[in-house]
Design an enzyme around this catalytic site. Structure first.
Site, mmCIF file in Angstrom:
data_model
loop_
_atom_site.group_PDB
_atom_site.id
_atom_site.type_symbol
_atom_site.label_atom_id
_atom_site.label_comp_id
_atom_site.label_asym_id
_atom_site.label_seq_id
_atom_site.Cartn_x
_atom_site.Cartn_y
_atom_site.Cartn_z
ATOM 1 N N CYS A 339 0.865 -1.272 0.130
ATOM 2 C CA CYS A 339 -0.262 -0.067 0.094
ATOM 3 C C CYS A 339 0.954 1.316 -0.158
ATOM 4 O O CYS A 339 0.747 2.249 -0.822
ATOM 5 C CB CYS A 339 -1.127 -0.041 1.208
ATOM 6 S SG CYS A 339 -1.138 -1.275 2.114
ATOM 7 N N ARG A 368 7.484 -10.731 5.436
ATOM 8 C CA ARG A 368 7.070 -10.552 6.601
ATOM 9 C C ARG A 368 7.553 -11.621 7.769
ATOM 10 O O ARG A 368 7.751 -12.883 7.420
ATOM 11 C CB ARG A 368 5.275 -10.813 6.982
ATOM 12 C CG ARG A 368 4.759 -9.894 5.739
ATOM 13 C CD ARG A 368 3.180 -10.232 5.714
ATOM 14 N NE ARG A 368 2.578 -9.120 5.045
ATOM 15 C CZ ARG A 368 1.233 -8.998 4.616
ATOM 16 N NH1 ARG A 368 0.296 -10.047 5.408
ATOM 17 N NH2 ARG A 368 0.707 -8.232 3.762
ATOM 18 N N GLN A 386 1.870 -11.113 -3.563
ATOM 19 C CA GLN A 386 0.205 -10.681 -3.308
ATOM 20 C C GLN A 386 -0.281 -10.291 -4.748
ATOM 21 O O GLN A 386 0.412 -9.395 -5.425
ATOM 22 C CB GLN A 386 0.002 -9.624 -2.481
ATOM 23 C CG GLN A 386 0.377 -9.873 -1.071
ATOM 24 C CD GLN A 386 -0.070 -8.956 -0.011
ATOM 25 O OE1 GLN A 386 0.609 -7.865 -0.322
ATOM 26 N NE2 GLN A 386 -0.794 -9.142 1.029
ATOM 27 N N ASP A 388 -2.144 -8.030 -5.356
ATOM 28 C CA ASP A 388 -2.472 -6.764 -4.484
ATOM 29 C C ASP A 388 -3.148 -5.632 -5.554
ATOM 30 O O ASP A 388 -2.515 -5.651 -6.640
ATOM 31 C CB ASP A 388 -1.432 -6.201 -3.692
ATOM 32 C CG ASP A 388 -2.026 -5.705 -2.718
ATOM 33 O OD1 ASP A 388 -3.256 -5.434 -2.287
ATOM 34 O OD2 ASP A 388 -1.181 -5.172 -1.755
ATOM 35 N N HIS A 390 -4.920 -1.349 -5.268
ATOM 36 C CA HIS A 390 -5.506 -0.226 -4.343
ATOM 37 C C HIS A 390 -6.304 0.277 -5.370
ATOM 38 O O HIS A 390 -5.872 0.810 -6.211
ATOM 39 C CB HIS A 390 -4.362 0.382 -3.677
ATOM 40 C CG HIS A 390 -3.596 -0.370 -2.693
ATOM 41 N ND1 HIS A 390 -2.573 -1.095 -2.878
ATOM 42 C CD2 HIS A 390 -4.053 -0.709 -1.395
ATOM 43 C CE1 HIS A 390 -2.390 -2.004 -1.826
ATOM 44 N NE2 HIS A 390 -3.109 -1.600 -0.986
ATOM 45 N N LYS A 476 -14.227 -4.262 6.182
ATOM 46 C CA LYS A 476 -13.584 -5.232 5.096
ATOM 47 C C LYS A 476 -14.661 -6.334 4.781
ATOM 48 O O LYS A 476 -15.316 -7.021 5.670
ATOM 49 C CB LYS A 476 -12.280 -5.712 5.390
ATOM 50 C CG LYS A 476 -11.984 -6.510 6.585
ATOM 51 C CD LYS A 476 -10.674 -7.032 6.855
ATOM 52 C CE LYS A 476 -10.414 -7.824 8.099
ATOM 53 N NZ LYS A 476 -9.062 -8.198 8.184
ATOM 54 N N HIS A 522 -8.403 -1.378 -0.146
ATOM 55 C CA HIS A 522 -7.143 -2.572 -0.648
ATOM 56 C C HIS A 522 -7.822 -3.793 -1.069
ATOM 57 O O HIS A 522 -8.881 -4.136 -0.485
ATOM 58 C CB HIS A 522 -6.466 -2.975 0.796
ATOM 59 C CG HIS A 522 -5.828 -1.745 1.568
ATOM 60 N ND1 HIS A 522 -4.639 -1.550 1.717
ATOM 61 C CD2 HIS A 522 -6.623 -0.649 2.231
ATOM 62 C CE1 HIS A 522 -4.348 -0.350 2.270
ATOM 63 N NE2 HIS A 522 -5.788 0.209 2.896
#
Length: 658
Positions: A339, A368, A386, A388, A390, A476, A522
């Site tokens: 992000c 992580r 990911q 991912d 946004h 979410k 997200h």
RNA sequence: GCCGCGUUAGCUCAGAUGGUAGAGCAACCGCCUUGUAAGCGGUAGGUCGUCCGUUCGAUUCGGACACGCGGCACCA
């Protein structure tokens, strides 16, 4: 008198205080024998419980699906008695029913080992053979605490304290032994039967809190009868066969090694699968998203701004130059999420309301530092990719964007054969940022979207609310899919965020010329591509559909006389875009069939002298014992068609029907 | 991270009260030209996870660590 309504609708009157056992005995001797509990207004209660009010009434026999909970719960009590009789001084804590079985948590200085399990099991069988009745008593709170204190059962004392004031302190006895328990129970220990098995020992924190002492948990499974137990054990074995770690090794997809804990070494075949997946996702994004790529290593100030450096630091990898001399005062970190990078891209250059919604996607590799005990094959790793994205949008656009994401998620899952999806809305947690008005509004929008989702996909999905489970920055949606053997995996997520854009000072210029902070959504579909690959491996048990299979076709010979032909066939298959391998080893066809079957190659094309002469192929599909045959060109055309990924097929279909 | 268990050949696993190890499959080399799930023979392959300790001697006993497995906690 009280009136009880039977399942057939009949209403009968009984003196108040009559028990289910009495009623069963009045109906028939055999029913009295089979009955283990009753339901009052749908709630299962003890057979011996005096019935004091009008209710719908039903007798639950031992074969009844509802009895399984009682069998398991009683098995847990018997387990506890067995353990205490073998090792006096062991404290008991709790022993609930879980899916497929039960457990009991014990506090004991000496740990249990798996060698103890058969010993305990034997003791349990003794207790069950004694067939002593379960009897309920209601104790005074102080009395219960006094008794448990005297017994040295300090955990039980805590449990008594935890019982709400308006509830009775119930004790269930089975012969001499007794336990604090809310019930209900079977009439006697004998009803537990013999179809149970202790499965494993494990540590577990008292009350599920890692600040508390660790107890020893013994897991068991229990069923109505031996057949069910055997089937369950068989299911476990089958599940183990499709374990992605095992298939990863057997199919030569990937490996792990100790120098890189929690990160994957992808082998050629595994990487092909992975890339095929990424390619699919990329195609799905083409229409609406812009793909970007943000740096892997960034200055920690960025993470200070985002807030991660404060509350997520423990999980982040710090990156520094390795020389003795410090080359750079700054501290860098591997990104644990994408992000902040995407916000930087959004911020670069002035954005207008006309640019919104701006959807930035990245197959972002994040790292992580997951706790060592959490690592689990591809499912939980320290470095992963990911899918991912946004979405930067206005508040007005939020609902539509959430719905759009929902459609993308559900259609993606459908393409992989996942058709039972659970969509859950997580609402505001206790620790959160933002005013209540903002949350009210956001949750209101999400609720409406959830309604829409239900209306549109009602037959395929189940929905729910998880109160307090939202992210600290916004509510979410969580998408959980069910795989081929019914296991659930939370993959997709849509999270609205009112926090981060503001923290980073991101804004757009609105129609009125004013600077406004965009809402950031997200979203991930697969979540982690590594994990999703693992899920697919297990879902398909390695038998991938043709479009995903790392090796789609192997062409092999029966005699070396067909070598030239087969080499030509492979060249043609590759020319047609198929992932084809050739096997012209001087080996028996039996061996080759076996090896390629074990390698889970979907299609095996075989040619001998005959096929070479006729320009045909013998086709053997994975999982089939039979073969078909076909002309070379037709076989290739059919395979090419079959290997088209589902999204491209849908598109072709759609344009054909237009 | 916590509790318990484990780590022996590429894989699956055996083994010795402490005297440096063995099978099957795979690999390699031959023979076999083969018709749909293991053809036959031979050869080679191991710092018994790493380090420290006990011991005349440790893969075996003890400890630490690493990694893994089953749970728990965690999964923002």
């Amino acid at each position: 008198m009280i009136a009880l309504t039977f399942p057939d609708g009949a209403k009968r009157e009984y003196p108040a205080g009559i028990s289910g056992a009495d009623i069963a005995a009045q109906i028939s001797k055999s029913l009295a024998k089979k009955a283990v509990a009753v339901t009052l207004n749908g709630e299962v209660v003890d057979l011996a419980e005096p019935i004091k009010h009008d209710a719908t009434f039903e007798i639950v026999t031992r074969d009844d699906p509802r009895a399984i909970t009682l069998i398991r719960h009683d098995a847990a009590h018997v387990l506890a008695e067995a353990v205490q009789s073998i090792w006096p001084g062991t404290q008991v804590t709790i022993g609930p029913v879980i899916e497929n079985g039960f457990y009991y948590d014990f506090a004991r200085n000496e740990p249990f080992t798996t060698d103890d399990l058969p010993v305990i099991e034997a003791k349990m069988r003794e207790i069950i053979a004694k067939d002593r009745p379960f009897t309920k008593e209601v104790w005074g709170r102080d009395e219960a605490k006094r008794v448990f204190t005297e017994m040295g059962e300090t955990y039980k004392v805590q449990l008594v304290d935890a019982i709400p004031e308006d509830q009775d302190v119930k004790i269930y006895k089975q012969g001499e032994w007794f336990d604090l328990c809310r019930g209900p129970h079977l009439p006697s220990t004998g009803k537990v039967g013999t179809a149970f098995k202790l499965m494993k020992v494990a540590g577990a924190y008292w009350r599920g809190d890692s600040n508390n002492p660790m107890l020893t948990r013994i897991y068991g499974t229990a069923w109505h009868d031996q057949k069910e137990l055997d089937e369950y054990i068989h299911r476990l074995e089958e599940a183990e066969k499709r374990d992605h770690r095992r298939l990863g090794r057997e199919m030569d997809l990937f490996h792990f090694q100790e120098e890189a804990p929690g990160t994957v070494f992808w082998h050629p075949k595994g990487w092909t699968l992975f890339q095929e997946l990424v390619a699919y996702m990329r195609r799905r994004l083409r229409a609406d998203y812009k793909e970007v790529n943000a740096p892997q290593v960034m200055d920690s100030v960025l993470w200070e701004t985002s807030g991660h450096w404060g509350w997520y630091k423990e999980n982040m990898f710090k990156v520094q130059s390795a020389g003795d001399e410090v080359r750079d005062e700054r501290v860098f970190a591997l990104k644990p999420m994408n992000c902040p990078g995407h916000v930087q891209i959004f911020k670069h250059g002035l954005k207008s309301y006309r640019d919104l919604p701006l959807r930035l996607a990245e197959f972002g590799v994040v790292h992580r530092y997951e706790p060592s005990g959490a690592l689990h094959g591809l499912m939980r790793v320290r470095g992963f990719t990911q899918d991912d994205a946004h979405v930067f949008c206005t508040e007005e656009q939020m609902a539509e964007e959430c719905m759009k994401i929902n459609d993308l998620i559900l259609s993606t899952y459908a393409d992989f054969g996942f058709d039972k999806i659970i969509v859950k809305l997580s609402t505001r947690p206790e620790k959160r940022v933002g005013t209540d008005e903002v949350w009210d509004h956001a949750e209101d929008v999400m609720q409406r979207v959830l309604k829409q989702i239900e209306e549109k996909y009602g037959d395929r999905i189940t929905t729910g609310i998880l109160p307090g489970e939202g992210a600290f920055y916004g509510p979410k949606f969580e998408y959980t899919l069910k795989d081929a053997i019914g296991r659930e995996w939370q993959c997709g997520t849509t999270q609205v965020d009112f926090n981060l854009p503001e923290r980073f000072g991101a804004f757009y210029v609105d129609a009125d010329g004013q600077k406004k902070t965009p809402v950031m959504i997200h979203r991930a579909i697969c979540g982690s591509m590594e994990r999703f690959t693992g899920i697919l491996i297990e879902h398909f048990a390695g038998h991938f559909p043709l479009w995903l299979a790392p090796t789609q076709v192997v062409v092999t010979t029966i005699t070396s006389e067909a070598d030239a032909y087969v080499l030509d066939v492979v060249a043609k298959l590759r020319e047609a875009g198929l992932r084809a391998e050739v096997d012209i080893r001087n080996e028996k066809i039996n061996l080759k069939v076996r090896e390629h079957s074990l390698a889970k190659v979907p299609v095996l094309l075989v040619a001998g002298k005959k096929e070479a002469a006729e320009q045909t192929l013998s086709i053997r599909r994975l999982g089939s014992k039979d073969q078909t045959s076909g002309a070379l060109d037709e076989v290739i055309a059919a395979l090419v068609d079959e290997a088209i990924p589902p999204d491209i097929k849908h598109k072709a279909k759609a344009s054909a029907s237009n």
